[in-house]
Design a protein around this motif. Sequence first.
Motif, PDB file in Angstrom:
ATOM      1  N   MET A   1     -14.549  -5.278 -10.519  1.00  0.00           N
ATOM      2  CA  MET A   1     -13.334  -4.791 -11.125  1.00  0.00           C
ATOM      3  C   MET A   1     -13.394  -3.288 -11.368  1.00  0.00           C
ATOM      4  O   MET A   1     -12.396  -2.619 -11.222  1.00  0.00           O
ATOM      5  CB  MET A   1     -13.098  -5.566 -12.427  1.00  0.00           C
TER       6      MET A   1
ATOM      7  N   TRP B   1      -8.517  -9.099 -15.876  1.00  0.00           N
ATOM      8  CA  TRP B   1      -7.461  -8.966 -14.888  1.00  0.00           C
ATOM      9  C   TRP B   1      -6.879 -10.340 -14.653  1.00  0.00           C
ATOM     10  O   TRP B   1      -7.489 -11.357 -14.948  1.00  0.00           O
ATOM     11  CB  TRP B   1      -7.959  -8.315 -13.601  1.00  0.00           C
ATOM     12  N   TYR B   2      -5.648 -10.366 -14.156  1.00  0.00           N
ATOM     13  CA  TYR B   2      -4.911 -11.603 -13.998  1.00  0.00           C
ATOM     14  C   TYR B   2      -4.472 -11.728 -12.548  1.00  0.00           C
ATOM     15  O   TYR B   2      -4.112 -10.736 -11.912  1.00  0.00           O
ATOM     16  CB  TYR B   2      -3.712 -11.626 -14.956  1.00  0.00           C
ATOM     17  N   HIS B   3      -4.515 -12.950 -12.027  1.00  0.00           N
ATOM     18  CA  HIS B   3      -4.226 -13.191 -10.623  1.00  0.00           C
ATOM     19  C   HIS B   3      -3.197 -14.300 -10.493  1.00  0.00           C
ATOM     20  O   HIS B   3      -3.367 -15.378 -11.064  1.00  0.00           O
ATOM     21  CB  HIS B   3      -5.525 -13.585  -9.899  1.00  0.00           C
TER      22      HIS B   3
ATOM     23  N   THR C   1      -1.483  -1.907 -11.951  1.00  0.00           N
ATOM     24  CA  THR C   1      -2.583  -1.350 -12.727  1.00  0.00           C
ATOM     25  C   THR C   1      -1.970  -0.547 -13.859  1.00  0.00           C
ATOM     26  O   THR C   1      -1.271   0.429 -13.618  1.00  0.00           O
ATOM     27  CB  THR C   1      -3.484  -0.450 -11.853  1.00  0.00           C
TER      28      THR C   1
ATOM     29  N   GLU D   1       0.278  -5.601  -6.747  1.00  0.00           N
ATOM     30  CA  GLU D   1      -0.749  -5.275  -7.730  1.00  0.00           C
ATOM     31  C   GLU D   1      -0.183  -4.303  -8.751  1.00  0.00           C
ATOM     32  O   GLU D   1       0.533  -3.373  -8.401  1.00  0.00           O
ATOM     33  CB  GLU D   1      -1.952  -4.641  -7.034  1.00  0.00           C
TER      34      GLU D   1
ATOM     35  N   GLU E   1      -0.782 -16.882 -14.196  1.00  0.00           N
ATOM     36  CA  GLU E   1      -1.667 -16.120 -15.094  1.00  0.00           C
ATOM     37  C   GLU E   1      -0.969 -14.872 -15.613  1.00  0.00           C
ATOM     38  O   GLU E   1      -1.072 -14.532 -16.793  1.00  0.00           O
ATOM     39  CB  GLU E   1      -2.961 -15.709 -14.378  1.00  0.00           C
TER      40      GLU E   1
ATOM     41  N   ARG F   1     -12.286  -1.268  -8.357  1.00  0.00           N
ATOM     42  CA  ARG F   1     -10.835  -1.129  -8.185  1.00  0.00           C
ATOM     43  C   ARG F   1     -10.289  -0.031  -9.096  1.00  0.00           C
ATOM     44  O   ARG F   1      -9.507   0.811  -8.679  1.00  0.00           O
ATOM     45  CB  ARG F   1     -10.140  -2.455  -8.486  1.00  0.00           C
TER      46      ARG F   1
ATOM     47  N   ASP G   1       0.019 -13.675  -4.536  1.00  0.00           N
ATOM     48  CA  ASP G   1      -1.367 -13.369  -4.898  1.00  0.00           C
ATOM     49  C   ASP G   1      -1.473 -12.080  -5.716  1.00  0.00           C
ATOM     50  O   ASP G   1      -2.495 -11.410  -5.710  1.00  0.00           O
ATOM     51  CB  ASP G   1      -2.242 -13.271  -3.645  1.00  0.00           C
TER      52      ASP G   1
ATOM     53  N   ARG H   1      -1.957  -9.228  -8.522  1.00  0.00           N
ATOM     54  CA  ARG H   1      -3.011  -8.994  -9.510  1.00  0.00           C
ATOM     55  C   ARG H   1      -2.497  -7.995 -10.545  1.00  0.00           C
ATOM     56  O   ARG H   1      -1.718  -7.117 -10.228  1.00  0.00           O
ATOM     57  CB  ARG H   1      -4.260  -8.423  -8.846  1.00  0.00           C
ATOM     58  N   TYR H   2      -2.994  -8.149 -11.769  1.00  0.00           N
ATOM     59  CA  TYR H   2      -2.601  -7.272 -12.875  1.00  0.00           C
ATOM     60  C   TYR H   2      -3.868  -6.879 -13.620  1.00  0.00           C
ATOM     61  O   TYR H   2      -4.629  -7.738 -14.048  1.00  0.00           O
ATOM     62  CB  TYR H   2      -1.657  -8.029 -13.815  1.00  0.00           C
ATOM     63  N   SER H   3      -4.105  -5.585 -13.745  1.00  0.00           N
ATOM     64  CA  SER H   3      -5.295  -5.112 -14.461  1.00  0.00           C
ATOM     65  C   SER H   3      -4.928  -3.940 -15.355  1.00  0.00           C
ATOM     66  O   SER H   3      -3.875  -3.321 -15.193  1.00  0.00           O
ATOM     67  CB  SER H   3      -6.403  -4.715 -13.477  1.00  0.00           C
TER      68      SER H   3
END
Length: 168
Positions: A1, A98-100, A150, A148, A104, A4, A87, A89-91
Amino acid sequence: MIQRAVLILCEVLGFTAAEVAVQLDTSTAAVNSALQRASTVIDSTAPTQQTVLHELGDQAIGAIVTRWTDAWQAGDVDAIVTMLTDDARYSMPPLPEWYHGADEIRAFLLGGPLQSHWRFLPTTATANSPSAPTCGTTPRSSSGRVAEVTAFLTADLTRFGLPPSLSQ
Protein backbone atom coordinates in the motif's frame (compact mmCIF):
# COMPACT_ATOMS: atom_id res chain seq x y z
CA MET A 1 0.00 0.00 0.00
CA ILE A 2 2.84 2.40 0.73
CA GLN A 3 4.12 1.82 -2.80
CA ARG A 4 0.84 3.12 -4.23
CA ALA A 5 0.87 6.18 -1.98
CA VAL A 6 4.50 6.93 -2.83
CA LEU A 7 3.89 6.46 -6.54
CA ILE A 8 0.88 8.80 -6.54
CA LEU A 9 2.48 11.44 -4.33
CA CYS A 10 5.74 11.49 -6.31
CA GLU A 11 4.73 10.69 -9.87
CA VAL A 12 1.23 12.10 -10.04
CA LEU A 13 1.29 15.02 -7.62
CA GLY A 14 4.96 15.87 -8.07
CA PHE A 15 6.08 15.84 -4.44
CA THR A 16 9.77 15.17 -3.80
CA ALA A 17 10.85 12.02 -2.00
CA ALA A 18 11.77 14.14 1.03
CA GLU A 19 8.30 15.75 1.10
CA VAL A 20 6.63 12.35 0.80
CA ALA A 21 8.84 10.96 3.58
CA VAL A 22 7.55 13.67 5.91
CA GLN A 23 3.91 13.05 4.91
CA LEU A 24 4.23 9.29 5.40
CA ASP A 25 6.45 9.52 8.48
CA THR A 26 9.28 7.50 6.94
CA SER A 27 12.75 8.08 5.50
CA THR A 28 13.59 9.48 2.09
CA ALA A 29 15.49 6.26 1.35
CA ALA A 30 12.36 4.23 2.14
CA VAL A 31 10.30 6.44 -0.18
CA ASN A 32 12.83 6.04 -3.00
CA SER A 33 12.86 2.29 -2.47
CA ALA A 34 9.04 2.07 -2.48
CA LEU A 35 8.92 4.22 -5.61
CA GLN A 36 11.39 1.94 -7.36
CA ARG A 37 9.42 -1.18 -6.35
CA ALA A 38 6.14 0.41 -7.42
CA SER A 39 7.57 1.33 -10.79
CA THR A 40 8.64 -2.25 -11.46
CA VAL A 41 5.16 -3.68 -10.84
CA ILE A 42 3.22 -1.31 -13.09
CA ASP A 43 1.69 -3.30 -15.90
CA SER A 44 2.91 -1.60 -19.07
CA THR A 45 0.06 -3.11 -21.11
CA ALA A 46 -2.61 -1.31 -19.12
CA PRO A 47 -3.59 2.10 -20.48
CA THR A 48 -2.06 4.98 -18.60
CA GLN A 49 -4.18 7.58 -16.86
CA GLN A 50 -2.98 10.08 -19.47
CA THR A 51 -4.20 7.79 -22.29
CA VAL A 52 -7.60 7.36 -20.68
CA LEU A 53 -7.96 11.10 -20.08
CA HIS A 54 -6.93 11.89 -23.66
CA GLU A 55 -9.45 9.38 -25.03
CA LEU A 56 -12.24 10.74 -22.82
CA GLY A 57 -11.60 14.38 -23.77
CA ASP A 58 -12.00 17.53 -21.73
CA GLN A 59 -15.81 17.64 -21.94
CA ALA A 60 -16.22 14.09 -20.59
CA ILE A 61 -13.62 14.72 -17.88
CA GLY A 62 -15.46 17.87 -16.84
CA ALA A 63 -18.72 15.92 -16.66
CA ILE A 64 -17.12 13.23 -14.47
CA VAL A 65 -15.64 15.82 -12.11
CA THR A 66 -18.95 17.68 -11.90
CA ARG A 67 -20.91 14.48 -11.15
CA TRP A 68 -18.27 13.42 -8.60
CA THR A 69 -18.21 16.74 -6.73
CA ASP A 70 -22.02 17.08 -6.84
CA ALA A 71 -22.46 13.58 -5.42
CA TRP A 72 -19.99 14.21 -2.60
CA GLN A 73 -21.42 17.60 -1.74
CA ALA A 74 -24.94 16.09 -1.66
CA GLY A 75 -23.74 13.13 0.42
CA ASP A 76 -25.24 10.84 -2.25
CA VAL A 77 -23.53 7.49 -1.70
CA ASP A 78 -25.56 5.84 -4.47
CA ALA A 79 -24.36 8.39 -7.03
CA ILE A 80 -20.76 7.99 -5.85
CA VAL A 81 -20.86 4.18 -5.97
CA THR A 82 -22.56 4.20 -9.39
CA MET A 83 -19.57 6.10 -10.77
CA LEU A 84 -17.11 3.44 -9.55
CA THR A 85 -15.72 0.57 -11.57
CA ASP A 86 -16.43 -2.92 -10.21
CA ASP A 87 -12.88 -3.24 -8.90
CA ALA A 88 -12.53 0.35 -7.64
CA ARG A 89 -10.14 1.08 -4.79
CA TYR A 90 -10.24 3.84 -2.18
CA SER A 91 -7.26 4.82 -0.04
CA MET A 92 -6.21 7.68 2.23
CA PRO A 93 -2.44 8.03 2.61
CA PRO A 94 -0.80 7.95 5.08
CA LEU A 95 -3.43 5.64 6.64
CA PRO A 96 -2.78 1.97 5.87
CA GLU A 97 -6.46 1.14 5.28
CA TRP A 98 -7.88 0.83 1.81
CA TYR A 99 -11.19 -0.36 0.44
CA HIS A 100 -11.86 -2.48 -2.63
CA GLY A 101 -15.12 -2.82 -4.53
CA ALA A 102 -18.43 -1.03 -4.31
CA ASP A 103 -19.71 -2.77 -1.18
CA GLU A 104 -16.59 -2.01 0.91
CA ILE A 105 -16.40 1.56 -0.38
CA ARG A 106 -20.13 2.15 0.27
CA ALA A 107 -19.85 0.86 3.85
CA PHE A 108 -16.75 2.96 4.48
CA LEU A 109 -18.32 6.13 3.05
CA LEU A 110 -21.55 5.71 5.02
CA GLY A 111 -19.70 4.93 8.25
CA GLY A 112 -17.13 7.69 7.95
CA PRO A 113 -16.66 10.41 5.34
CA LEU A 114 -20.31 10.91 4.43
CA GLN A 115 -21.11 11.62 8.09
CA SER A 116 -19.69 15.10 7.35
CA HIS A 117 -20.62 17.77 4.82
CA TRP A 118 -18.11 18.13 1.97
CA ARG A 119 -17.25 21.02 -0.32
CA PHE A 120 -15.05 20.27 -3.31
CA LEU A 121 -13.11 22.67 -5.47
CA PRO A 122 -12.00 21.04 -8.70
CA THR A 123 -8.47 21.76 -9.87
CA THR A 124 -5.72 19.93 -11.74
CA ALA A 125 -2.71 18.61 -9.94
CA THR A 126 -0.37 16.67 -12.15
CA ALA A 127 2.67 17.84 -13.98
CA ASN A 128 2.44 14.93 -16.42
CA SER A 129 -1.24 15.37 -17.26
CA PRO A 130 -2.55 18.92 -16.86
CA SER A 131 -6.15 17.83 -17.37
CA ALA A 132 -6.15 15.10 -14.70
CA PRO A 133 -9.03 15.78 -12.30
CA THR A 134 -8.25 16.49 -8.69
CA CYS A 135 -10.57 17.63 -5.91
CA GLY A 136 -8.41 17.25 -2.81
CA THR A 137 -8.88 13.61 -3.68
CA THR A 138 -7.53 12.19 -6.88
CA PRO A 139 -10.03 10.06 -8.79
CA ARG A 140 -8.36 7.85 -11.42
CA SER A 141 -10.80 7.04 -14.17
CA SER A 142 -11.18 4.12 -16.51
CA SER A 143 -13.61 4.24 -19.42
CA GLY A 144 -15.49 7.14 -17.87
CA ARG A 145 -15.87 5.51 -14.44
CA VAL A 146 -13.76 6.07 -11.35
CA ALA A 147 -11.31 3.21 -10.82
CA GLU A 148 -9.35 4.54 -7.89
CA VAL A 149 -9.70 7.32 -5.36
CA THR A 150 -6.81 8.54 -3.28
CA ALA A 151 -7.73 11.05 -0.58
CA PHE A 152 -4.58 12.74 0.66
CA LEU A 153 -5.34 13.46 4.30
CA THR A 154 -2.16 15.35 5.14
CA ALA A 155 -1.03 16.72 1.77
CA ASP A 156 -0.70 20.46 1.28
CA LEU A 157 -2.63 21.03 -1.93
CA THR A 158 -2.26 24.81 -1.91
CA ARG A 159 0.48 24.46 -4.51
CA PHE A 160 -2.23 23.29 -6.93
CA GLY A 161 -4.40 26.35 -6.44
CA LEU A 162 -6.59 25.04 -3.63
CA PRO A 163 -7.02 27.22 -0.54
CA PRO A 164 -5.73 25.87 2.81
CA SER A 165 -9.34 25.58 3.99
CA LEU A 166 -12.86 26.35 2.83
CA SER A 167 -15.09 28.64 4.83
CA GLN A 168 -18.59 27.39 5.50
